[in-house]
Write a protein that holds these residues in place. Structure first.
Motif, PDB file in Angstrom:
ATOM      1  N   HIS A  67       0.826  -1.216   0.000  1.00  0.00           N
ATOM      2  CA  HIS A  67       0.000   0.000   0.000  1.00  0.00           C
ATOM      3  C   HIS A  67       0.859   1.265   0.000  1.00  0.00           C
ATOM      4  CE1 HIS A  67       0.458  -1.928   3.919  1.00  0.00           C
ATOM      5  NE2 HIS A  67       0.471  -0.746   4.501  1.00  0.00           N
ATOM      6  N   TYR A  68       2.176   1.128   0.239  1.00  0.00           N
ATOM      7  CA  TYR A  68       3.027   2.331   0.160  1.00  0.00           C
ATOM      8  C   TYR A  68       3.182   2.848  -1.266  1.00  0.00           C
ATOM      9  CZ  TYR A  68       3.593   2.129   5.065  1.00  0.00           C
ATOM     10  OH  TYR A  68       3.291   2.159   6.401  1.00  0.00           O
ATOM     11  N   GLU A  69       2.923   1.995  -2.257  1.00  0.00           N
ATOM     12  CA  GLU A  69       2.911   2.484  -3.645  1.00  0.00           C
ATOM     13  C   GLU A  69       1.845   3.565  -3.817  1.00  0.00           C
ATOM     14  OE1 GLU A  69       4.994   1.519  -6.189  1.00  0.00           O
ATOM     15  OE2 GLU A  69       6.070   0.372  -4.665  1.00  0.00           O
ATOM     16  N   ASP A  70       0.807   3.480  -2.983  1.00  0.00           N
ATOM     17  CA  ASP A  70      -0.318   4.412  -3.126  1.00  0.00           C
ATOM     18  C   ASP A  70      -0.032   5.804  -2.574  1.00  0.00           C
ATOM     19  OD1 ASP A  70      -2.593   2.698  -4.300  1.00  0.00           O
ATOM     20  OD2 ASP A  70      -1.683   1.441  -2.759  1.00  0.00           O
ATOM     21  N   VAL A  71       1.113   5.940  -1.874  1.00  0.00           N
ATOM     22  CA  VAL A  71       1.559   7.288  -1.491  1.00  0.00           C
ATOM     23  C   VAL A  71       2.912   7.641  -2.118  1.00  0.00           C
ATOM     24  CG1 VAL A  71       0.257   7.551   0.658  1.00  0.00           C
ATOM     25  CG2 VAL A  71       2.470   6.368   0.708  1.00  0.00           C
ATOM     26  N   VAL A  94       2.022   6.569  -6.819  1.00  0.00           N
ATOM     27  CA  VAL A  94       0.835   7.348  -7.195  1.00  0.00           C
ATOM     28  C   VAL A  94       1.118   8.848  -7.135  1.00  0.00           C
ATOM     29  CG1 VAL A  94      -1.480   7.975  -6.369  1.00  0.00           C
ATOM     30  CG2 VAL A  94      -0.843   5.563  -6.620  1.00  0.00           C
ATOM     31  N   ARG A  95       1.884   9.236  -6.122  1.00  0.00           N
ATOM     32  CA  ARG A  95       2.244  10.655  -5.974  1.00  0.00           C
ATOM     33  C   ARG A  95       3.205  11.104  -7.083  1.00  0.00           C
ATOM     34  NH1 ARG A  95       5.071  13.295  -0.605  1.00  0.00           N
ATOM     35  NH2 ARG A  95       5.686  15.263  -1.560  1.00  0.00           N
ATOM     36  N   VAL A  96       4.292  10.335  -7.263  1.00  0.00           N
ATOM     37  CA  VAL A  96       5.333  10.764  -8.204  1.00  0.00           C
ATOM     38  C   VAL A  96       4.804  10.738  -9.646  1.00  0.00           C
ATOM     39  CG1 VAL A  96       7.627  10.244  -9.124  1.00  0.00           C
ATOM     40  CG2 VAL A  96       7.179  10.027  -6.661  1.00  0.00           C
ATOM     41  N   ARG A  97       4.030   9.704  -9.963  1.00  0.00           N
ATOM     42  CA  ARG A  97       3.519   9.594 -11.343  1.00  0.00           C
ATOM     43  C   ARG A  97       2.220  10.371 -11.543  1.00  0.00           C
ATOM     44  NH1 ARG A  97       4.447   3.409 -10.845  1.00  0.00           N
ATOM     45  NH2 ARG A  97       6.724   3.341 -10.935  1.00  0.00           N
ATOM     46  N   LYS A  98       1.804  11.078 -10.483  1.00  0.00           N
ATOM     47  CA  LYS A  98       0.600  11.922 -10.550  1.00  0.00           C
ATOM     48  C   LYS A  98      -0.634  11.124 -11.007  1.00  0.00           C
ATOM     49  CE  LYS A  98       2.911  16.376 -11.131  1.00  0.00           C
ATOM     50  NZ  LYS A  98       4.241  15.935 -10.703  1.00  0.00           N
ATOM     51  N   GLU A 156      -2.661  12.455   0.065  1.00  0.00           N
ATOM     52  CA  GLU A 156      -2.310  13.111   1.329  1.00  0.00           C
ATOM     53  C   GLU A 156      -3.081  12.500   2.504  1.00  0.00           C
ATOM     54  OE1 GLU A 156      -0.340  16.345   1.545  1.00  0.00           O
ATOM     55  OE2 GLU A 156      -0.394  15.753   3.662  1.00  0.00           O
ATOM     56  N   ARG A 157      -4.321  12.118   2.267  1.00  0.00           N
ATOM     57  CA  ARG A 157      -5.151  11.523   3.332  1.00  0.00           C
ATOM     58  C   ARG A 157      -4.743  10.090   3.657  1.00  0.00           C
ATOM     59  NH1 ARG A 157     -10.050  14.180   0.850  1.00  0.00           N
ATOM     60  NH2 ARG A 157     -10.296  12.329  -0.435  1.00  0.00           N
ATOM     61  N   ARG A 158      -4.004   9.490   2.734  1.00  0.00           N
ATOM     62  CA  ARG A 158      -3.730   8.058   2.878  1.00  0.00           C
ATOM     63  C   ARG A 158      -2.738   7.727   3.996  1.00  0.00           C
ATOM     64  NH1 ARG A 158      -3.670   6.364  -3.555  1.00  0.00           N
ATOM     65  NH2 ARG A 158      -5.960   6.323  -3.750  1.00  0.00           N
ATOM     66  N   TYR A 159      -1.877   8.669   4.359  1.00  0.00           N
ATOM     67  CA  TYR A 159      -0.926   8.371   5.444  1.00  0.00           C
ATOM     68  C   TYR A 159      -1.692   7.970   6.703  1.00  0.00           C
ATOM     69  CZ  TYR A 159       2.353  11.026   2.499  1.00  0.00           C
ATOM     70  OH  TYR A 159       3.109  11.490   1.466  1.00  0.00           O
TER      71      TYR A 159
END
Ligand code: ATP
Ligand code: MG
Length: 268
Positions: free
Chosen positions: A125-129, A132-136, A144-147
Protein backbone atom coordinates in the motif's frame (compact mmCIF):
# COMPACT_ATOMS: atom_id res chain seq x y z
CA UNK A 1 19.03 -2.15 15.78
CA UNK A 2 18.30 1.45 16.56
CA UNK A 3 20.57 2.80 13.81
CA UNK A 4 18.20 1.52 11.13
CA UNK A 5 14.95 2.45 12.81
CA UNK A 6 12.98 5.48 11.68
CA UNK A 7 11.92 7.15 14.95
CA UNK A 8 8.17 7.69 15.10
CA UNK A 9 7.31 11.28 14.29
CA UNK A 10 10.80 12.10 13.00
CA UNK A 11 11.38 14.06 9.84
CA UNK A 12 13.25 11.74 7.50
CA UNK A 13 16.27 12.77 5.44
CA UNK A 14 17.47 9.70 3.55
CA UNK A 15 20.75 11.51 2.91
CA UNK A 16 21.59 10.74 6.54
CA UNK A 17 21.73 7.01 5.84
CA UNK A 18 24.73 5.94 3.76
CA UNK A 19 23.69 3.10 1.38
CA UNK A 20 27.29 1.79 1.58
CA UNK A 21 27.39 1.77 5.36
CA UNK A 22 28.37 -1.47 7.10
CA UNK A 23 29.28 0.00 10.49
CA UNK A 24 26.52 -1.56 12.60
CA UNK A 25 28.57 -4.78 12.67
CA UNK A 26 32.18 -3.54 13.02
CA UNK A 27 34.78 -5.67 11.31
CA UNK A 28 32.22 -7.86 9.59
CA UNK A 29 33.47 -9.13 6.22
CA UNK A 30 31.31 -10.37 3.36
CA UNK A 31 32.20 -14.00 4.21
CA UNK A 32 31.26 -13.45 7.88
CA UNK A 33 28.01 -11.86 6.72
CA UNK A 34 27.09 -14.85 4.61
CA UNK A 35 27.66 -17.17 7.59
CA UNK A 36 25.67 -14.84 9.84
CA UNK A 37 22.68 -14.96 7.48
CA UNK A 38 22.92 -18.77 7.28
CA UNK A 39 22.86 -18.99 11.09
CA UNK A 40 20.01 -16.52 11.34
CA UNK A 41 18.03 -18.58 8.84
CA UNK A 42 18.44 -21.73 10.92
CA UNK A 43 17.13 -19.91 13.96
CA UNK A 44 14.29 -18.34 11.95
CA UNK A 45 13.28 -21.82 10.83
CA UNK A 46 13.06 -22.96 14.48
CA UNK A 47 11.07 -19.91 15.47
CA UNK A 48 8.77 -20.39 12.50
CA UNK A 49 8.05 -24.01 13.53
CA UNK A 50 6.80 -22.67 16.84
CA UNK A 51 4.77 -19.93 15.16
CA UNK A 52 3.05 -22.46 12.93
CA UNK A 53 2.37 -24.85 15.83
CA UNK A 54 1.14 -22.16 18.19
CA UNK A 55 -1.14 -20.39 15.67
CA UNK A 56 -1.11 -17.27 17.76
CA UNK A 57 1.12 -14.66 16.14
CA UNK A 58 0.88 -13.22 12.65
CA UNK A 59 3.90 -11.62 10.99
CA UNK A 60 3.76 -9.13 8.13
CA UNK A 61 6.97 -8.01 6.47
CA UNK A 62 6.84 -5.18 3.95
CA UNK A 63 9.59 -4.44 1.43
CA UNK A 64 9.77 -1.18 -0.45
CA UNK A 65 12.66 0.14 -2.55
CA UNK A 66 13.56 2.03 -5.65
CA UNK A 67 13.65 -0.14 -8.78
CA UNK A 68 16.43 -2.71 -8.59
CA UNK A 69 16.72 -2.01 -4.86
CA UNK A 70 16.95 -5.73 -4.14
CA UNK A 71 13.54 -6.71 -2.81
CA UNK A 72 13.50 -10.03 -4.66
CA UNK A 73 17.06 -10.83 -3.60
CA UNK A 74 16.37 -10.04 0.06
CA UNK A 75 13.33 -12.32 0.01
CA UNK A 76 15.31 -15.13 -1.65
CA UNK A 77 18.30 -14.92 0.67
CA UNK A 78 16.63 -14.35 4.02
CA UNK A 79 13.60 -16.62 3.69
CA UNK A 80 15.02 -19.62 1.84
CA UNK A 81 14.75 -22.75 3.92
CA UNK A 82 11.67 -21.62 5.81
CA UNK A 83 8.64 -23.91 5.75
CA UNK A 84 6.59 -22.90 2.67
CA UNK A 85 3.45 -23.96 4.54
CA UNK A 86 3.59 -20.99 6.83
CA UNK A 87 5.01 -18.48 4.36
CA UNK A 88 3.63 -16.45 1.50
CA UNK A 89 4.99 -13.74 -0.74
CA UNK A 90 2.66 -11.27 -2.38
CA UNK A 91 3.94 -8.94 -5.12
CA UNK A 92 1.73 -5.92 -5.63
CA UNK A 93 1.84 -4.67 -9.22
CA UNK A 94 0.03 -1.71 -10.73
CA UNK A 95 -3.63 -2.08 -9.72
CA UNK A 96 -6.08 -3.74 -12.14
CA UNK A 97 -9.17 -1.88 -13.33
CA UNK A 98 -11.27 -3.80 -10.77
CA UNK A 99 -8.87 -2.87 -7.95
CA UNK A 100 -9.01 0.76 -9.02
CA UNK A 101 -12.79 0.68 -8.55
CA UNK A 102 -12.21 0.21 -4.80
CA UNK A 103 -10.36 1.99 -2.03
CA UNK A 104 -6.58 1.52 -2.05
CA UNK A 105 -6.54 -0.93 0.87
CA UNK A 106 -9.20 -3.21 -0.63
CA UNK A 107 -6.67 -5.42 -2.41
CA UNK A 108 -4.23 -5.34 0.52
CA UNK A 109 -6.34 -6.47 3.47
CA UNK A 110 -7.22 -9.99 2.21
CA UNK A 111 -3.52 -10.78 1.79
CA UNK A 112 -2.36 -10.08 5.36
CA UNK A 113 -1.20 -13.10 7.40
CA UNK A 114 -3.50 -15.28 9.47
CA UNK A 115 -2.45 -16.88 12.78
CA UNK A 116 0.83 -18.74 12.53
CA UNK A 117 1.71 -17.25 9.14
CA UNK A 118 4.52 -15.07 7.88
CA UNK A 119 3.55 -12.96 4.87
CA UNK A 120 5.95 -10.89 2.81
CA UNK A 121 4.72 -7.94 0.76
CA UNK A 122 6.96 -7.16 -2.22
CA UNK A 123 5.66 -3.60 -2.70
CA UNK A 124 2.50 -2.75 -0.85
CA UNK A 125 0.00 0.00 0.00
CA UNK A 126 3.03 2.33 0.16
CA UNK A 127 2.91 2.48 -3.64
CA UNK A 128 -0.32 4.41 -3.13
CA UNK A 129 1.56 7.29 -1.49
CA UNK A 130 4.81 6.96 -3.47
CA UNK A 131 4.29 5.78 -7.08
CA UNK A 132 0.83 7.35 -7.20
CA UNK A 133 2.24 10.65 -5.97
CA UNK A 134 5.33 10.76 -8.20
CA UNK A 135 3.52 9.59 -11.34
CA UNK A 136 0.60 11.92 -10.55
CA UNK A 137 -1.95 9.10 -10.74
CA UNK A 138 -4.13 10.86 -8.17
CA UNK A 139 -4.29 14.44 -6.92
CA UNK A 140 -2.60 15.49 -3.68
CA UNK A 141 -5.85 15.65 -1.70
CA UNK A 142 -6.33 11.92 -2.36
CA UNK A 143 -2.86 10.58 -1.46
CA UNK A 144 -2.31 13.11 1.33
CA UNK A 145 -5.15 11.52 3.33
CA UNK A 146 -3.73 8.06 2.88
CA UNK A 147 -0.93 8.37 5.44
CA UNK A 148 -3.49 8.48 8.21
CA UNK A 149 -5.46 5.61 6.71
CA UNK A 150 -2.26 3.57 6.52
CA UNK A 151 -1.30 4.27 10.14
CA UNK A 152 -4.80 3.31 11.28
CA UNK A 153 -4.88 0.19 9.11
CA UNK A 154 -1.54 -1.01 10.47
CA UNK A 155 -2.71 -0.23 14.01
CA UNK A 156 -5.73 -2.43 13.42
CA UNK A 157 -3.45 -5.26 12.29
CA UNK A 158 -1.17 -4.78 15.31
CA UNK A 159 -4.09 -4.62 17.76
CA UNK A 160 -5.32 -7.93 16.37
CA UNK A 161 -1.99 -9.67 16.92
CA UNK A 162 0.09 -8.89 13.84
CA UNK A 163 3.76 -7.98 14.08
CA UNK A 164 4.40 -5.50 11.27
CA UNK A 165 7.98 -4.85 10.09
CA UNK A 166 8.73 -2.51 7.20
CA UNK A 167 12.04 -2.41 5.33
CA UNK A 168 13.13 0.32 2.96
CA UNK A 169 16.08 -1.06 0.98
CA UNK A 170 18.23 2.00 0.43
CA UNK A 171 20.47 2.16 -2.64
CA UNK A 172 21.89 5.22 -4.34
CA UNK A 173 21.39 6.37 -7.93
CA UNK A 174 24.80 5.11 -9.06
CA UNK A 175 24.10 1.62 -7.71
CA UNK A 176 20.69 1.61 -9.38
CA UNK A 177 22.28 2.62 -12.67
CA UNK A 178 24.80 -0.23 -12.43
CA UNK A 179 22.03 -2.75 -11.64
CA UNK A 180 19.75 -1.56 -14.45
CA UNK A 181 22.73 -1.60 -16.81
CA UNK A 182 23.30 -5.22 -15.82
CA UNK A 183 19.64 -6.03 -16.53
CA UNK A 184 20.08 -4.55 -19.99
CA UNK A 185 23.22 -6.61 -20.67
CA UNK A 186 22.47 -10.00 -19.09
CA UNK A 187 19.93 -12.09 -21.09
CA UNK A 188 18.81 -13.81 -17.87
CA UNK A 189 17.89 -10.43 -16.39
CA UNK A 190 16.47 -8.57 -19.40
CA UNK A 191 12.92 -9.66 -18.54
CA UNK A 192 13.12 -7.53 -15.40
CA UNK A 193 13.69 -4.30 -17.29
CA UNK A 194 10.79 -2.13 -18.40
CA UNK A 195 10.72 1.18 -20.22
CA UNK A 196 9.01 2.65 -17.16
CA UNK A 197 12.09 1.84 -15.04
CA UNK A 198 14.11 4.19 -17.22
CA UNK A 199 11.43 6.86 -16.95
CA UNK A 200 11.35 6.46 -13.15
CA UNK A 201 15.11 7.05 -13.04
CA UNK A 202 14.62 10.60 -14.27
CA UNK A 203 12.37 11.17 -11.24
CA UNK A 204 14.82 9.84 -8.66
CA UNK A 205 14.64 12.97 -6.51
CA UNK A 206 10.83 12.96 -6.50
CA UNK A 207 10.77 9.30 -5.44
CA UNK A 208 13.23 9.98 -2.62
CA UNK A 209 11.12 12.89 -1.43
CA UNK A 210 7.96 10.77 -1.53
CA UNK A 211 9.69 7.99 0.41
CA UNK A 212 11.03 10.41 2.99
CA UNK A 213 7.57 11.73 3.68
CA UNK A 214 5.98 8.26 3.69
CA UNK A 215 8.60 6.81 6.07
CA UNK A 216 8.40 9.80 8.40
CA UNK A 217 4.64 9.85 8.58
CA UNK A 218 4.05 6.12 8.94
CA UNK A 219 6.85 4.81 11.15
CA UNK A 220 5.11 3.94 14.40
CA UNK A 221 5.82 1.87 17.46
CA UNK A 222 3.33 -0.73 16.24
CA UNK A 223 4.66 -0.76 12.65
CA UNK A 224 8.20 0.62 12.45
CA UNK A 225 10.22 1.36 9.33
CA UNK A 226 13.83 0.23 9.02
CA UNK A 227 16.14 1.89 6.49
CA UNK A 228 18.53 -0.81 5.28
CA UNK A 229 21.83 0.21 3.64
CA UNK A 230 21.53 -1.90 0.49
CA UNK A 231 24.29 -1.06 -1.97
CA UNK A 232 26.05 -4.17 -0.66
CA UNK A 233 23.66 -7.08 -1.07
CA UNK A 234 25.32 -9.25 1.58
CA UNK A 235 24.99 -6.49 4.19
CA UNK A 236 21.36 -5.88 3.26
CA UNK A 237 20.69 -9.57 3.93
CA UNK A 238 22.53 -9.40 7.27
CA UNK A 239 20.45 -6.44 8.47
CA UNK A 240 17.08 -7.81 7.35
CA UNK A 241 17.80 -11.26 8.82
CA UNK A 242 18.99 -9.71 12.08
CA UNK A 243 16.01 -7.37 12.55
CA UNK A 244 13.58 -10.14 11.68
CA UNK A 245 15.22 -12.60 14.03
CA UNK A 246 15.15 -10.12 16.91
CA UNK A 247 11.46 -9.40 16.28
CA UNK A 248 10.54 -13.09 16.25
CA UNK A 249 12.64 -13.79 19.38
CA UNK A 250 10.65 -11.07 21.17
CA UNK A 251 7.43 -12.94 20.40
CA UNK A 252 8.83 -15.98 22.29
CA UNK A 253 6.77 -18.45 20.29
CA UNK A 254 6.32 -21.79 22.04
CA UNK A 255 5.13 -25.24 21.02
CA UNK A 256 1.68 -25.74 22.55
CA UNK A 257 1.35 -28.45 25.22
CA UNK A 258 -0.46 -31.73 24.75
CA UNK A 259 -4.22 -31.25 24.16
CA UNK A 260 -6.14 -31.35 27.52
CA UNK A 261 -8.15 -34.40 26.44
CA UNK A 262 -4.84 -36.30 26.08
CA UNK A 263 -3.53 -35.15 29.47
CA UNK A 264 -3.69 -38.59 31.13
CA UNK A 265 -2.34 -40.54 28.17
CA UNK A 266 1.23 -41.79 28.75
CA UNK A 267 1.59 -44.35 25.97
CA UNK A 268 -0.49 -45.80 23.12
P1 ATP B 1 11.78 -5.14 -9.75
O1 ATP B 1 12.13 -4.19 -8.65
O2 ATP B 1 12.58 -6.39 -9.70
O3 ATP B 1 11.77 -4.48 -11.09
P2 ATP B 1 9.02 -4.70 -9.37
O4 ATP B 1 8.48 -4.81 -7.99
O5 ATP B 1 9.41 -3.37 -9.86
O6 ATP B 1 10.29 -5.64 -9.50
P3 ATP B 1 7.47 -4.77 -11.67
O7 ATP B 1 6.47 -5.70 -12.26
O8 ATP B 1 8.67 -4.39 -12.47
O9 ATP B 1 7.94 -5.34 -10.29
O10 ATP B 1 6.77 -3.39 -11.28
C1 ATP B 1 5.60 -3.27 -10.58
C2 ATP B 1 5.15 -1.84 -10.81
O11 ATP B 1 3.85 -1.67 -10.26
C3 ATP B 1 6.04 -0.80 -10.16
O12 ATP B 1 6.42 0.15 -11.11
C4 ATP B 1 5.15 -0.18 -9.10
O13 ATP B 1 5.41 1.19 -8.89
C5 ATP B 1 3.79 -0.40 -9.69
N1 ATP B 1 2.73 -0.36 -8.67
C6 ATP B 1 2.53 -1.21 -7.65
N2 ATP B 1 1.47 -0.82 -6.91
C7 ATP B 1 1.00 0.31 -7.46
C8 ATP B 1 -0.07 1.18 -7.14
N3 ATP B 1 -0.85 0.96 -6.09
N4 ATP B 1 -0.25 2.24 -7.93
C9 ATP B 1 0.56 2.47 -8.98
N5 ATP B 1 1.58 1.68 -9.33
C10 ATP B 1 1.80 0.62 -8.58
MG1 MG C 1 10.41 -3.24 -11.85
Amino acid sequence: MKEFLVSPGAKVDLGRWDPNDTSAFPGLTKDDGVVMVENARLRLRELQSRLIAQRRHKVLIIFQAMDAGGKDGAVRHVFQGLDPHGLSVVAFKAPTSTELEHDFLWRIHPRVPSRGEITIFNRSHYEDVVAVRVRKLAPREIWERRYEHIVNFERLLADEGTTVLKFFLHIDAAEQKARLQERLRDPSKQWKLQASDLADRTQWAEFIKAYEEALGRTSTVHAPWYVVPSNKKWYRNVVVAHVLREALERLKPEFPPLAPELAGVRSL
